[in-house]
Design a protein around this motif. Structure first.
Motif, short mmCIF file in Angstrom:
data_model
loop_
_atom_site.label_atom_id
_atom_site.label_comp_id
_atom_site.label_asym_id
_atom_site.label_seq_id
_atom_site.Cartn_x
_atom_site.Cartn_y
_atom_site.Cartn_z
N CYS A 157 4.85 -4.32 -6.36
CA CYS A 157 3.61 -3.75 -6.89
C CYS A 157 3.04 -2.79 -5.85
O CYS A 157 2.59 -3.22 -4.78
N PHE A 158 3.05 -1.50 -6.16
CA PHE A 158 2.44 -0.52 -5.27
C PHE A 158 0.94 -0.42 -5.56
O PHE A 158 0.51 -0.45 -6.72
N VAL A 159 0.17 -0.30 -4.50
CA VAL A 159 -1.26 -0.05 -4.61
C VAL A 159 -1.47 1.40 -4.20
O VAL A 159 -1.31 1.76 -3.03
N ASP A 160 -1.81 2.24 -5.16
CA ASP A 160 -1.79 3.68 -4.94
C ASP A 160 -2.97 4.21 -4.13
O ASP A 160 -2.97 5.39 -3.76
N ASP A 161 -3.98 3.37 -3.88
CA ASP A 161 -5.13 3.83 -3.10
C ASP A 161 -5.33 2.95 -1.86
O ASP A 161 -6.46 2.63 -1.50
N ALA A 203 6.04 2.32 2.93
CA ALA A 203 6.49 1.76 1.67
C ALA A 203 8.01 1.76 1.51
O ALA A 203 8.55 0.99 0.70
N GLY A 230 0.83 -1.19 0.00
CA GLY A 230 0.00 0.00 0.00
C GLY A 230 0.87 1.25 0.00
O GLY A 230 1.76 1.40 0.84
N ARG A 231 0.62 2.13 -0.94
CA ARG A 231 1.42 3.36 -1.06
C ARG A 231 1.33 4.20 0.21
O ARG A 231 2.31 4.82 0.63
N TYR A 232 0.16 4.20 0.85
CA TYR A 232 -0.05 5.02 2.03
C TYR A 232 -0.14 4.19 3.30
O TYR A 232 -0.89 4.51 4.23
N THR A 251 -5.64 -3.61 -2.62
CA THR A 251 -4.68 -4.61 -2.15
C THR A 251 -5.25 -6.01 -2.30
O THR A 251 -4.57 -6.93 -2.78
N TRP A 279 10.51 -0.89 -0.59
CA TRP A 279 11.47 -0.42 -1.58
C TRP A 279 12.88 -0.90 -1.24
O TRP A 279 13.65 -1.32 -2.11
#
Length: 325
Positions: A295-299, A279, A271-273, A309, A283
């Motif tokens: 794989c980032f989930v931006d929301d 995150a 999860g991006r947030y 997710t 990384w």
């Protein structure tokens, strides 16, 4: 005809095996098996430390493909005795995964699936027993480094985003116990007097649960009413965090340790947030382990149940069902 995943994930019948496995003179581990009896084996590693499993954790796995094993780790959920920290370290849990694999006569896990603390345990297991693992699906990476712990448990990190929730967490303690609030919580959580330990567990768990989703989710606090979760989760987190999970600083990200698992197909969903496991740690893992897929989930925040997710995890597990491991 193959079953298609629903927006909420796959639906499973009730467990076809429910049992306990004794692993020493103190601990019996509770496990359940779902899905296809001769299917590709996946073990689900819950978060925490101190969380537990339920049938809801099977939603990521196609029951026509996977044999799903849910394990409550030492002292957690329905494992016995609940909330017991004796002989309870990361390396005990790693050994338990091998004991369970052999007990179930599984030559190699097709997949190890772990999120949050489950990702920590999965990495430790993969670096200790790489030959036992066919693939890894990880979410919300957590490696128990000092600055990761400080982010959630000390002022200046998550508290900057959730000052009101942080105030509730700190102000639960009397003023004289706030100078070292982690140690003060630990002492309360370890008390045999439930009038002391249980209110502390509610306050501890509320802090983490209230920052776990991108959008407010009233149901995030439902687990506070689960007696198998309440004290075990808070007590185990304090126990593990206090000891740095028995890991050397940065151990799980060292190149020589990653080298042991480099050939294992691995996907990280992050999860991006994510405020609980930011995150940056995912990384850092990908940076030292570029063979992995990040794989980032931006929301999304931290919770495995956030829509983006959940959807991505289902897609990855569908894809990994076809791996030859």
């Amino acid at each position: 005809m193959a079953q298609a995943p629903q927006p909420t994930g796959y639906q499973h019948e009730d467990a076809w095996d429910v049992n306990w496995l004794r692993v020493d003179d103190i601990h019996e581990l509770y496990y359940q098996q779902f899905g296809k009896k001769d299917g590709k084996t996946v073990i689900y590693l819950h978060g925490g430390p101190g969380g537990n499993c339920s049938k809801a954790n099977t939603i990521f796995f196609n029951p026509q493909e996977y044999r799903v094993i849910l394990l409550d780790q030492r002292g957690c959920g329905n494992s016995r005795p609940n909330a017991n920290t004796t002989n309870n370290t990361t390396w005990h849990l790693v050994a338990d995964l091998e004991t369970l694999r052999k007990h179930l006569h599984i030559p190699k896990w097709h997949m190890v699936f772990g999120g949050s603390w489950g990702s920590t345990l999965a990495l430790a297991y993969a670096q200790t027993h790489p030959a036992s693992i066919g693939s890894l699906v990880l979410r919300g990476i957590f490696t128990v480094r000092a600055h990761e712990l400080a982010w959630t448990m000390q002022p200046g990190g998550a508290s900057m985003l959730f000052p009101d929730r942080w105030a509730d967490f700190i102000h639960f303690l009397p003023m004289e116990e706030r100078a070292d609030h982690i140690e003060s919580y630990y002492k309360r959580l370890m008390s045999d007097d439930t009038r002391i330990s249980h209110p502390a567990a509610v306050a501890w768990n509320t802090w983490e649960s209230s920052i776990s989703t991108l959008y407010p989710d009233a149901s995030a606090l439902d687990k506070l009413h689960d007696p198998a979760y309440l004290l075990a989760h808070a007590r185990m987190e304090a126990h593990y965090f206090r000891h740095g999970a028995w890991l050397e600083e940065g151990q799980l990200l060292r190149t020589r340790n990653i080298d042991r698992m480099r050939s294992i197909p691995t996907t990280v969903v992050q999860g991006r947030y994510d405020v609980v496991c930011p995150a940056a740690t995912a990384w850092d893992l990908h940076d030292v382990f570029p063979e992995s897929r990040l794989c980032f989930v931006d929301d999304a925040g931290h919770s495995v149940n956030e829509p983006g997710t959940k959807t991505m995890l289902v897609e990855v597990c569908d894809e990994y069902a076809s791996l030859a491991v």
